[in-house]
Structure formats: C-alpha cells, structure tokens
Design a protein around this motif. Structure first.
Motif, PDB file in Angstrom:
ATOM      1  N   TYR A  78     -73.699 -40.725  -6.661  1.00 24.77           N
ATOM      2  CA  TYR A  78     -72.895 -42.182  -6.211  1.00 24.77           C
ATOM      3  C   TYR A  78     -71.661 -41.726  -5.480  1.00 24.77           C
ATOM      4  O   TYR A  78     -70.296 -42.307  -5.598  1.00 24.77           O
ATOM      5  CB  TYR A  78     -72.932 -43.717  -6.011  1.00 24.77           C
ATOM      6  CG  TYR A  78     -74.814 -44.467  -6.479  1.00 24.77           C
ATOM      7  CD1 TYR A  78     -75.315 -44.849  -5.819  1.00 24.77           C
ATOM      8  CD2 TYR A  78     -74.937 -43.789  -7.342  1.00 24.77           C
ATOM      9  CE1 TYR A  78     -76.226 -45.921  -5.577  1.00 24.77           C
ATOM     10  CE2 TYR A  78     -76.443 -44.865  -7.651  1.00 24.77           C
ATOM     11  CZ  TYR A  78     -76.506 -45.200  -6.257  1.00 24.77           C
ATOM     12  OH  TYR A  78     -78.405 -46.109  -6.499  1.00 24.77           O
ATOM     13  N   ILE A  79     -71.539 -41.029  -5.399  1.00 23.00           N
ATOM     14  CA  ILE A  79     -70.391 -39.368  -5.043  1.00 23.00           C
ATOM     15  C   ILE A  79     -70.212 -39.551  -3.680  1.00 23.00           C
ATOM     16  O   ILE A  79     -70.382 -39.198  -2.958  1.00 23.00           O
ATOM     17  CB  ILE A  79     -70.621 -37.776  -5.618  1.00 23.00           C
ATOM     18  CG1 ILE A  79     -70.530 -38.098  -6.814  1.00 23.00           C
ATOM     19  CG2 ILE A  79     -68.901 -37.803  -5.690  1.00 23.00           C
ATOM     20  CD1 ILE A  79     -69.148 -39.285  -7.979  1.00 23.00           C
ATOM     21  N   ASN A  80     -69.424 -40.373  -3.219  1.00 19.45           N
ATOM     22  CA  ASN A  80     -68.673 -40.559  -2.196  1.00 19.45           C
ATOM     23  C   ASN A  80     -67.451 -40.368  -1.822  1.00 19.45           C
ATOM     24  O   ASN A  80     -66.756 -40.366  -2.873  1.00 19.45           O
ATOM     25  CB  ASN A  80     -68.996 -42.142  -1.604  1.00 19.45           C
ATOM     26  CG  ASN A  80     -70.072 -43.337  -1.328  1.00 19.45           C
ATOM     27  OD1 ASN A  80     -71.410 -41.868  -0.887  1.00 19.45           O
ATOM     28  ND2 ASN A  80     -71.027 -43.884  -2.254  1.00 19.45           N
ATOM     29  N   ILE A  81     -67.369 -39.408  -1.020  1.00 16.86           N
ATOM     30  CA  ILE A  81     -65.810 -38.911  -0.344  1.00 16.86           C
ATOM     31  C   ILE A  81     -65.566 -40.967   0.792  1.00 16.86           C
ATOM     32  O   ILE A  81     -65.563 -41.509   0.878  1.00 16.86           O
ATOM     33  CB  ILE A  81     -66.153 -38.106   0.331  1.00 16.86           C
ATOM     34  CG1 ILE A  81     -66.417 -38.352   2.191  1.00 16.86           C
ATOM     35  CG2 ILE A  81     -66.472 -36.611   0.068  1.00 16.86           C
ATOM     36  CD1 ILE A  81     -66.442 -37.343   3.208  1.00 16.86           C
ATOM     37  N   GLU A  82     -63.900 -40.620   0.513  1.00 19.40           N
ATOM     38  CA  GLU A  82     -62.848 -41.085   0.168  1.00 19.40           C
ATOM     39  C   GLU A  82     -61.751 -41.170   2.041  1.00 19.40           C
ATOM     40  O   GLU A  82     -61.921 -39.712   1.802  1.00 19.40           O
ATOM     41  CB  GLU A  82     -62.692 -42.319  -1.104  1.00 19.40           C
ATOM     42  CG  GLU A  82     -63.421 -42.856  -1.529  1.00 19.40           C
ATOM     43  CD  GLU A  82     -62.893 -43.381  -2.628  1.00 19.40           C
ATOM     44  OE1 GLU A  82     -61.893 -42.768  -3.458  1.00 19.40           O
ATOM     45  OE2 GLU A  82     -63.651 -43.303  -3.684  1.00 19.40           O
ATOM     46  N   LYS A  83     -61.283 -41.980   2.185  1.00 19.91           N
ATOM     47  CA  LYS A  83     -59.970 -41.713   3.101  1.00 19.91           C
ATOM     48  C   LYS A  83     -58.736 -41.336   1.738  1.00 19.91           C
ATOM     49  O   LYS A  83     -58.692 -42.240   1.109  1.00 19.91           O
ATOM     50  CB  LYS A  83     -59.865 -42.517   4.007  1.00 19.91           C
ATOM     51  CG  LYS A  83     -60.808 -42.532   4.882  1.00 19.91           C
ATOM     52  CD  LYS A  83     -60.444 -43.243   6.450  1.00 19.91           C
ATOM     53  CE  LYS A  83     -61.605 -42.879   7.532  1.00 19.91           C
ATOM     54  NZ  LYS A  83     -60.239 -42.338   8.824  1.00 19.91           N
ATOM     55  N   ALA A  84     -58.187 -40.701   2.432  1.00 17.46           N
ATOM     56  CA  ALA A  84     -56.352 -40.507   1.548  1.00 17.46           C
ATOM     57  C   ALA A  84     -55.858 -42.024   1.390  1.00 17.46           C
ATOM     58  O   ALA A  84     -56.050 -42.404   0.559  1.00 17.46           O
ATOM     59  CB  ALA A  84     -55.814 -39.569   2.248  1.00 17.46           C
ATOM     60  N   ASP A  85     -55.580 -42.370   2.531  1.00 15.65           N
ATOM     61  CA  ASP A  85     -55.300 -44.114   2.781  1.00 15.65           C
ATOM     62  C   ASP A  85     -55.508 -44.292   4.091  1.00 15.65           C
ATOM     63  O   ASP A  85     -56.475 -43.325   4.206  1.00 15.65           O
ATOM     64  CB  ASP A  85     -53.714 -43.703   3.145  1.00 15.65           C
ATOM     65  CG  ASP A  85     -53.177 -42.930   3.656  1.00 15.65           C
ATOM     66  OD1 ASP A  85     -53.642 -42.476   5.151  1.00 15.65           O
ATOM     67  OD2 ASP A  85     -51.900 -41.879   3.761  1.00 15.65           O
ATOM     68  N   ASP A  86     -55.508 -45.787   4.427  1.00 16.44           N
ATOM     69  CA  ASP A  86     -55.862 -46.097   5.636  1.00 16.44           C
ATOM     70  C   ASP A  86     -55.366 -45.383   6.905  1.00 16.44           C
ATOM     71  O   ASP A  86     -56.421 -45.889   7.919  1.00 16.44           O
ATOM     72  CB  ASP A  86     -54.619 -47.450   5.418  1.00 16.44           C
ATOM     73  CG  ASP A  86     -55.730 -48.574   4.673  1.00 16.44           C
ATOM     74  OD1 ASP A  86     -56.759 -48.717   4.109  1.00 16.44           O
ATOM     75  OD2 ASP A  86     -55.520 -49.750   4.011  1.00 16.44           O
ATOM     76  N   TYR A  87     -55.038 -44.796   7.176  1.00 16.56           N
ATOM     77  CA  TYR A  87     -54.157 -43.872   7.997  1.00 16.56           C
ATOM     78  C   TYR A  87     -54.163 -42.586   8.303  1.00 16.56           C
ATOM     79  O   TYR A  87     -54.239 -42.087   9.310  1.00 16.56           O
ATOM     80  CB  TYR A  87     -52.707 -44.628   8.334  1.00 16.56           C
ATOM     81  CG  TYR A  87     -52.521 -45.800   8.323  1.00 16.56           C
ATOM     82  CD1 TYR A  87     -52.211 -46.961   9.520  1.00 16.56           C
ATOM     83  CD2 TYR A  87     -51.504 -45.971   7.363  1.00 16.56           C
ATOM     84  CE1 TYR A  87     -51.809 -48.159   9.250  1.00 16.56           C
ATOM     85  CE2 TYR A  87     -50.826 -47.421   6.782  1.00 16.56           C
ATOM     86  CZ  TYR A  87     -51.225 -48.515   8.581  1.00 16.56           C
ATOM     87  OH  TYR A  87     -51.419 -50.486   8.017  1.00 16.56           O
ATOM     88  N   LEU A  92     -60.846 -37.525   0.451  1.00 13.73           N
ATOM     89  CA  LEU A  92     -61.164 -37.082  -1.336  1.00 13.73           C
ATOM     90  C   LEU A  92     -62.547 -37.624  -1.693  1.00 13.73           C
ATOM     91  O   LEU A  92     -63.525 -38.370  -1.562  1.00 13.73           O
ATOM     92  CB  LEU A  92     -60.007 -38.450  -2.049  1.00 13.73           C
ATOM     93  CG  LEU A  92     -58.586 -37.796  -1.388  1.00 13.73           C
ATOM     94  CD1 LEU A  92     -57.522 -38.784  -2.183  1.00 13.73           C
ATOM     95  CD2 LEU A  92     -57.750 -36.332  -1.467  1.00 13.73           C
ATOM     96  N   CYS A  93     -63.080 -35.762  -2.498  1.00 16.26           N
ATOM     97  CA  CYS A  93     -63.798 -36.600  -3.360  1.00 16.26           C
ATOM     98  C   CYS A  93     -63.645 -37.319  -4.132  1.00 16.26           C
ATOM     99  O   CYS A  93     -63.167 -37.626  -5.242  1.00 16.26           O
ATOM    100  CB  CYS A  93     -64.119 -34.964  -3.898  1.00 16.26           C
ATOM    101  SG  CYS A  93     -65.698 -35.254  -4.750  1.00 16.26           S
ATOM    102  N   ALA A  94     -64.451 -38.000  -4.638  1.00 13.39           N
ATOM    103  CA  ALA A  94     -64.432 -39.505  -5.558  1.00 13.39           C
ATOM    104  C   ALA A  94     -64.405 -38.935  -6.929  1.00 13.39           C
ATOM    105  O   ALA A  94     -64.196 -39.100  -7.692  1.00 13.39           O
ATOM    106  CB  ALA A  94     -65.463 -40.682  -5.182  1.00 13.39           C
ATOM    107  N   CYS A  95     -65.766 -37.804  -7.485  1.00 11.49           N
ATOM    108  CA  CYS A  95     -65.445 -36.878  -7.991  1.00 11.49           C
ATOM    109  C   CYS A  95     -64.489 -35.901  -9.342  1.00 11.49           C
ATOM    110  O   CYS A  95     -63.896 -36.659 -10.049  1.00 11.49           O
ATOM    111  CB  CYS A  95     -66.347 -36.317  -8.330  1.00 11.49           C
ATOM    112  SG  CYS A  95     -67.078 -35.367  -9.534  1.00 11.49           S
ATOM    113  N   CYS A  96     -63.566 -35.231  -7.694  1.00 12.66           N
ATOM    114  CA  CYS A  96     -62.770 -34.567  -8.482  1.00 12.66           C
ATOM    115  C   CYS A  96     -61.210 -34.778  -7.264  1.00 12.66           C
ATOM    116  O   CYS A  96     -60.341 -34.371  -8.453  1.00 12.66           O
ATOM    117  CB  CYS A  96     -62.490 -32.915  -8.637  1.00 12.66           C
ATOM    118  SG  CYS A  96     -62.680 -32.870  -6.216  1.00 12.66           S
ATOM    119  N   ARG A  97     -61.622 -35.452  -6.739  1.00 14.27           N
ATOM    120  CA  ARG A  97     -60.119 -36.189  -6.020  1.00 14.27           C
ATOM    121  C   ARG A  97     -59.770 -35.160  -5.115  1.00 14.27           C
ATOM    122  O   ARG A  97     -58.357 -35.395  -4.984  1.00 14.27           O
ATOM    123  CB  ARG A  97     -59.442 -37.490  -6.723  1.00 14.27           C
ATOM    124  CG  ARG A  97     -59.613 -38.087  -8.073  1.00 14.27           C
ATOM    125  CD  ARG A  97     -60.238 -39.093  -7.317  1.00 14.27           C
ATOM    126  NE  ARG A  97     -58.849 -39.939  -5.946  1.00 14.27           N
ATOM    127  CZ  ARG A  97     -59.498 -40.765  -5.447  1.00 14.27           C
ATOM    128  NH1 ARG A  97     -60.988 -41.241  -5.524  1.00 14.27           N
ATOM    129  NH2 ARG A  97     -58.193 -40.952  -4.616  1.00 14.27           N
TER     130      ARG A  97
END
Length: 116
Positions: A78-87, A92-97
């Motif tokens: 369930y490792i997903n990438i996330e946006k660094a911020d809203d804009y 960012l990798c959810a595992c190693c950030r």
C-alpha cells in the motif's frame, strides 16, 4: 495455498485466490527462501569444517537474504506516492519520503514498488 496446508481459514483462502498469479508466485518463492533455504544454510553452517566452506556458506546466506529482500520489494503493498503539498507537482514516496518522478513504478531511492 501450498504452504498453509489445512490450516488456512476460508477468509485467508479467499484473499489468496484474489491475488494475481505473479504475486502468488512471489509469495511462494519468498516463503521457500525464508522458511526452507535460509534455515537449511544455517544448519549446514554448523557442520562446516574448513574456513573456505564456512566463508562459502556465509556468502550463500548473504545472497539468499538479499534475494528475499528483492522479492519483498516486488510484492505490491500500500505504498503510494503523495503530493509534497497542495500546490506542488512534486511527489514523495510514502516509504522513504524522498522525491519520486510521477512516471516511476519503483522508488529510485528505496526500491519499493509504488502506485499512484
């Protein structure tokens, strides 16, 4: 479920059957390495006589552990990438950030398989 024999619950069997064939094969391979090959090499290490045999067995153990680690990384989690911020458009990798390109299927830093 080859390695559970008759101990698997119906819920576990349903989960296993829902997995893709590739993931089932990876999990079986990982089980065989962790529960059969590595303990077997550790047992054989006790009976080695010469220094050359001991060093060879230790090298084999190290290789098996690296293989197990590589297989674990291939099993999707369930490792997903996330946006660094809203804009931001950075991910960012959810595992190693660490930063990950949007087109990547594996994190270039930790090697974890990722999904959008």
């Amino acid at each position: 479920m080859i390695y559970y024999k008759n101990n698997a619950t119906p819920k576990r069997i349903e989960w296993w059957n829902s997995l893709p064939e590739r993931e089932q094969n990876l999990r079986i391979c990982l089980f065989e390495i962790q529960k059969i090959a590595i303990p077997e090499q550790k047992t054989l290490l006790r009976y080695k006589k010469s220094r050359k045999e001991v060093l060879s067995a230790k090298a084999t153990l190290k290789q098996l552990k690296l293989i197990a680690k590589a297989i674990k990384r291939q099993i999707p989690g369930y490792i997903n990438i996330e946006k660094a911020d809203d804009y931001s458009v950075a991910y960012l990798c959810a595992c190693c950030r660490q930063g990950v390109p949007a087109y990547a299927s594996y994190c270039p830093n930790c090697g974890q398989r990722i999904s959008m």
